[in-house]
Design a protein around this motif. Structure first.
Motif, PDB file in Angstrom:
ATOM      1  N   SER A   6      15.330   3.673 -12.078  1.00 43.12           N
ATOM      2  CA  SER A   6      15.163   5.010 -11.530  1.00 43.12           C
ATOM      3  C   SER A   6      16.523   5.559 -11.099  1.00 43.12           C
ATOM      4  CB  SER A   6      14.205   4.970 -10.328  1.00 43.12           C
ATOM      5  OG  SER A   6      13.962   6.272  -9.839  1.00 43.12           O
ATOM      6  N   VAL A   7      16.902   6.717 -11.636  1.00 41.08           N
ATOM      7  CA  VAL A   7      18.250   7.247 -11.434  1.00 41.08           C
ATOM      8  C   VAL A   7      18.201   8.533 -10.627  1.00 41.08           C
ATOM      9  CG1 VAL A   7      20.391   7.918 -12.555  1.00 41.08           C
ATOM     10  CG2 VAL A   7      18.882   6.270 -13.681  1.00 41.08           C
ATOM     11  N   TRP A   8      18.955   8.541  -9.520  1.00 37.09           N
ATOM     12  CA  TRP A   8      19.113   9.703  -8.652  1.00 37.09           C
ATOM     13  C   TRP A   8      20.606   9.986  -8.509  1.00 37.09           C
ATOM     14  CZ3 TRP A   8      14.683  12.137  -6.906  1.00 37.09           C
ATOM     15  CH2 TRP A   8      13.486  11.427  -7.084  1.00 37.09           C
ATOM     16  N   SER A   9      20.932  10.953  -7.682  1.00 32.70           N
ATOM     17  CA  SER A   9      22.346  11.323  -7.550  1.00 32.70           C
ATOM     18  C   SER A   9      23.186  10.179  -6.984  1.00 32.70           C
ATOM     19  CB  SER A   9      22.487  12.564  -6.656  1.00 32.70           C
ATOM     20  OG  SER A   9      21.944  12.322  -5.364  1.00 32.70           O
ATOM     21  N   ASP A  10      22.597   9.355  -6.105  1.00 29.61           N
ATOM     22  CA  ASP A  10      23.399   8.325  -5.446  1.00 29.61           C
ATOM     23  C   ASP A  10      23.703   7.115  -6.333  1.00 29.61           C
ATOM     24  OD1 ASP A  10      20.824   7.347  -5.496  1.00 29.61           O
ATOM     25  OD2 ASP A  10      20.784   6.701  -3.400  1.00 29.61           O
ATOM     26  N   ALA A  13      26.279   7.332 -11.079  1.00 27.19           N
ATOM     27  CA  ALA A  13      27.537   6.808 -11.624  1.00 27.19           C
ATOM     28  C   ALA A  13      27.363   5.360 -12.080  1.00 27.19           C
ATOM     29  CB  ALA A  13      28.647   6.915 -10.584  1.00 27.19           C
ATOM     30  N   ALA A  14      26.695   4.543 -11.269  1.00 26.09           N
ATOM     31  CA  ALA A  14      26.519   3.135 -11.620  1.00 26.09           C
ATOM     32  C   ALA A  14      25.656   2.985 -12.867  1.00 26.09           C
ATOM     33  CB  ALA A  14      25.894   2.378 -10.447  1.00 26.09           C
ATOM     34  N   GLU A  15      24.568   3.759 -12.959  1.00 26.57           N
ATOM     35  CA  GLU A  15      23.685   3.665 -14.120  1.00 26.57           C
ATOM     36  C   GLU A  15      24.340   4.268 -15.366  1.00 26.57           C
ATOM     37  OE1 GLU A  15      21.088   1.908 -14.379  1.00 26.57           O
ATOM     38  OE2 GLU A  15      21.027   1.370 -12.257  1.00 26.57           O
ATOM     39  N   SER A  16      25.191   5.259 -15.161  1.00 27.13           N
ATOM     40  CA  SER A  16      25.937   5.819 -16.288  1.00 27.13           C
ATOM     41  C   SER A  16      26.825   4.766 -16.921  1.00 27.13           C
ATOM     42  CB  SER A  16      26.788   7.008 -15.830  1.00 27.13           C
ATOM     43  OG  SER A  16      25.972   8.075 -15.377  1.00 27.13           O
ATOM     44  N   ALA A  17      27.436   3.934 -16.091  1.00 31.25           N
ATOM     45  CA  ALA A  17      28.303   2.873 -16.601  1.00 31.25           C
ATOM     46  C   ALA A  17      27.513   1.891 -17.458  1.00 31.25           C
ATOM     47  CB  ALA A  17      28.978   2.145 -15.441  1.00 31.25           C
ATOM     48  N   ASN A  89      15.964  11.499 -12.764  1.00 28.21           N
ATOM     49  CA  ASN A  89      15.285  12.488 -11.928  1.00 28.21           C
ATOM     50  C   ASN A  89      16.179  13.708 -11.764  1.00 28.21           C
ATOM     51  OD1 ASN A  89      12.767  10.910 -10.854  1.00 28.21           O
ATOM     52  ND2 ASN A  89      14.480   9.485 -10.660  1.00 28.21           N
ATOM     53  N   LEU A  90      15.691  14.862 -12.180  1.00 28.44           N
ATOM     54  CA  LEU A  90      16.515  16.063 -12.276  1.00 28.44           C
ATOM     55  C   LEU A  90      16.256  17.029 -11.116  1.00 28.44           C
ATOM     56  CD1 LEU A  90      16.088  16.634 -16.110  1.00 28.44           C
ATOM     57  CD2 LEU A  90      17.925  15.420 -14.928  1.00 28.44           C
ATOM     58  N   SER A  91      17.274  17.810 -10.798  1.00 35.01           N
ATOM     59  CA  SER A  91      17.224  18.657  -9.599  1.00 35.01           C
ATOM     60  C   SER A  91      17.024  20.139  -9.898  1.00 35.01           C
ATOM     61  CB  SER A  91      18.526  18.497  -8.804  1.00 35.01           C
ATOM     62  OG  SER A  91      19.646  18.972  -9.558  1.00 35.01           O
ATOM     63  N   ASN A  92      16.973  20.540 -11.154  1.00 39.11           N
ATOM     64  CA  ASN A  92      17.002  21.970 -11.473  1.00 39.11           C
ATOM     65  C   ASN A  92      15.708  22.713 -11.190  1.00 39.11           C
ATOM     66  OD1 ASN A  92      18.976  20.450 -13.332  1.00 39.11           O
ATOM     67  ND2 ASN A  92      19.738  22.537 -13.373  1.00 39.11           N
ATOM     68  N   PHE A  93      14.579  21.998 -11.123  1.00 36.64           N
ATOM     69  CA  PHE A  93      13.305  22.661 -10.882  1.00 36.64           C
ATOM     70  C   PHE A  93      13.114  22.909  -9.389  1.00 36.64           C
ATOM     71  CE2 PHE A  93       8.722  22.524  -9.974  1.00 36.64           C
ATOM     72  CZ  PHE A  93       8.293  23.579 -10.771  1.00 36.64           C
ATOM     73  N   TYR A 123      16.646  17.896  -3.919  1.00 41.70           N
ATOM     74  CA  TYR A 123      17.788  17.585  -3.051  1.00 41.70           C
ATOM     75  C   TYR A 123      18.508  16.284  -3.422  1.00 41.70           C
ATOM     76  CZ  TYR A 123      16.093  21.408  -0.215  1.00 41.70           C
ATOM     77  OH  TYR A 123      15.693  22.658   0.206  1.00 41.70           O
ATOM     78  N   ASP A 124      17.826  15.366  -4.095  1.00 44.82           N
ATOM     79  CA  ASP A 124      18.454  14.082  -4.435  1.00 44.82           C
ATOM     80  C   ASP A 124      18.551  13.860  -5.947  1.00 44.82           C
ATOM     81  OD1 ASP A 124      18.645  13.474  -1.732  1.00 44.82           O
ATOM     82  OD2 ASP A 124      16.717  12.428  -1.693  1.00 44.82           O
ATOM     83  N   GLY A 125      18.064  14.822  -6.726  1.00 45.15           N
ATOM     84  CA  GLY A 125      18.070  14.662  -8.170  1.00 45.15           C
ATOM     85  C   GLY A 125      19.420  14.969  -8.799  1.00 45.15           C
ATOM     86  N   ILE A 126      19.451  14.880 -10.113  1.00 48.34           N
ATOM     87  CA  ILE A 126      20.681  15.043 -10.886  1.00 48.34           C
ATOM     88  C   ILE A 126      20.670  16.403 -11.572  1.00 48.34           C
ATOM     89  CG2 ILE A 126      22.065  14.058 -12.767  1.00 48.34           C
ATOM     90  CD1 ILE A 126      20.079  11.555 -12.346  1.00 48.34           C
ATOM     91  N   PRO A 127      21.723  17.193 -11.467  1.00 52.11           N
ATOM     92  CA  PRO A 127      21.781  18.437 -12.238  1.00 52.11           C
ATOM     93  C   PRO A 127      21.718  18.147 -13.728  1.00 52.11           C
ATOM     94  CG  PRO A 127      23.507  18.384 -10.546  1.00 52.11           C
ATOM     95  CD  PRO A 127      22.913  17.007 -10.609  1.00 52.11           C
ATOM     96  N   GLY A 128      21.050  19.013 -14.455  1.00 53.22           N
ATOM     97  CA  GLY A 128      20.873  18.805 -15.886  1.00 53.22           C
ATOM     98  C   GLY A 128      22.181  18.667 -16.647  1.00 53.22           C
ATOM     99  N   TYR A 129      23.219  19.377 -16.193  1.00 53.68           N
ATOM    100  CA  TYR A 129      24.484  19.321 -16.943  1.00 53.68           C
ATOM    101  C   TYR A 129      25.107  17.928 -16.873  1.00 53.68           C
ATOM    102  CZ  TYR A 129      27.179  19.652 -12.562  1.00 53.68           C
ATOM    103  OH  TYR A 129      27.715  19.411 -11.325  1.00 53.68           O
ATOM    104  N   ARG A 130      24.860  17.184 -15.784  1.00 55.73           N
ATOM    105  CA  ARG A 130      25.421  15.831 -15.683  1.00 55.73           C
ATOM    106  C   ARG A 130      24.739  14.896 -16.681  1.00 55.73           C
ATOM    107  NH1 ARG A 130      26.133  13.435  -9.842  1.00 55.73           N
ATOM    108  NH2 ARG A 130      27.732  12.241 -10.973  1.00 55.73           N
TER     109      ARG A 130
END
Length: 260
Positions: A6-10, A13-17, A89-93, A123-130
């Motif tokens: 499960s991937v959130w903003s915090d 970076a680690a999951e991207s790696a 988990n995305l933050s745009n909605f 508030y804790d999700g990832i912007p779609g552009y990321r």
């Protein structure tokens, strides 16, 4: 057993790696997008299956353009047999927006009952552009894997919207060209492959996966998009093995996204 990460903003970076490490070795990728229902349902007189491909695309586009996806599930099979799965988990909605109030309340209630926290997403999700940058830069697209989803029209449309960061093209040909450019030339719909394998193999994804013997145990308390991506991937792999050379004629390269 497949563990959905499960991937959130915090922890993005680690999951991207981790994805950067495995993406160049991807052979099969399945995806699922959770989205907040539909605003438009056509004229109410003509059933979706009786529409032309262009009319179906127009209806999908009318719903996808004004709305934002909530989650993207991604399951990746690597050339050494590993299976990794993420739920982004995305933050745009924004559930408080005017657009949201036009959504089907049943869809919002269902997602909430399955554990989707709309405020946490905001508030804790990832912007779609990321997520777009991650998918683009990780090497996943360049690895040219076979892509799979289930009942793919909306899932493919939302993923493409994320990949281009703007409204979908006005016509189906333009859409299909962008799918090939931004996602890949071979995108398969598990629902159609299952029907080709056995006309009695119908129903929701979990039922089809069970019929195929491909239903995994997923390690996650709530993993809507992630679990669906794993089920789609394992079902696709079973069907690809069963259909053999006949699998290729159902890819987007040859006949378009069939759910249109």
């Amino acid at each position: 057993m497949a563990a959905v990460r499960s991937v959130w903003s915090d922890n993005f970076a680690a999951e991207s790696a981790v994805l950067f490490d495995v993406a160049p070795h991807a052979t099969h990728v399945a995806f699922n997008v959770q989205y907040p229902g539909c605003i438009f349902h056509g004229d109410g007189k003509t059933h979706y299956t009786n529409l032309t491909a262009e009319e179906r695309y127009a209806l999908v586009r009318a719903n996808v353009n004004p709305l934002q996806p909530l989650q993207v599930g991604l399951a990746v099979r690597t050339d050494d047999g590993r299976l990794l799965a993420w739920e982004f988990n995305l933050s745009n909605f924004d559930i408080a927006s005017d657009v949201c109030y036009r959504c089907a309340p049943d869809s919002i209630a269902y997602l909430a009952s399955r554990g989707v926290d709309f405020w946490k997403l905001k508030y804790d999700g990832i912007p779609g552009y990321r997520l777009r940058w991650l998918l683009r830069d990780s090497g996943l697209i360049r690895a040219r894997p076979a892509w799979a989803t289930f009942a793919g029209a909306f899932h493919v449309a939302y993923l493409l919207k994320i990949m281009i960061g703007e409204y979908l093209p006005t016509n189906l040909d333009g859409f299909m060209n962008l799918v090939r450019q931004k996602i890949g030339a071979h995108v398969y719909d598990v629902k159609l492959l299952a029907r080709e394998h056995d006309h009695g193999c119908r129903g929701p994804l979990k039922l089809i996966a069970k019929q195929l013997g491909a239903a995994p145990s997923v390690e996650a308390e709530t993993a809507l998009a992630g679990e669906a991506a794993v089920l789609a991937l394992q079902s696709f792999e079973v069907l690809k093995d069963k259909l053999g050379n006949n699998t290729g004629k159902y890819s987007s390269e040859l006949c378009g996204i069939q759910t249109f």
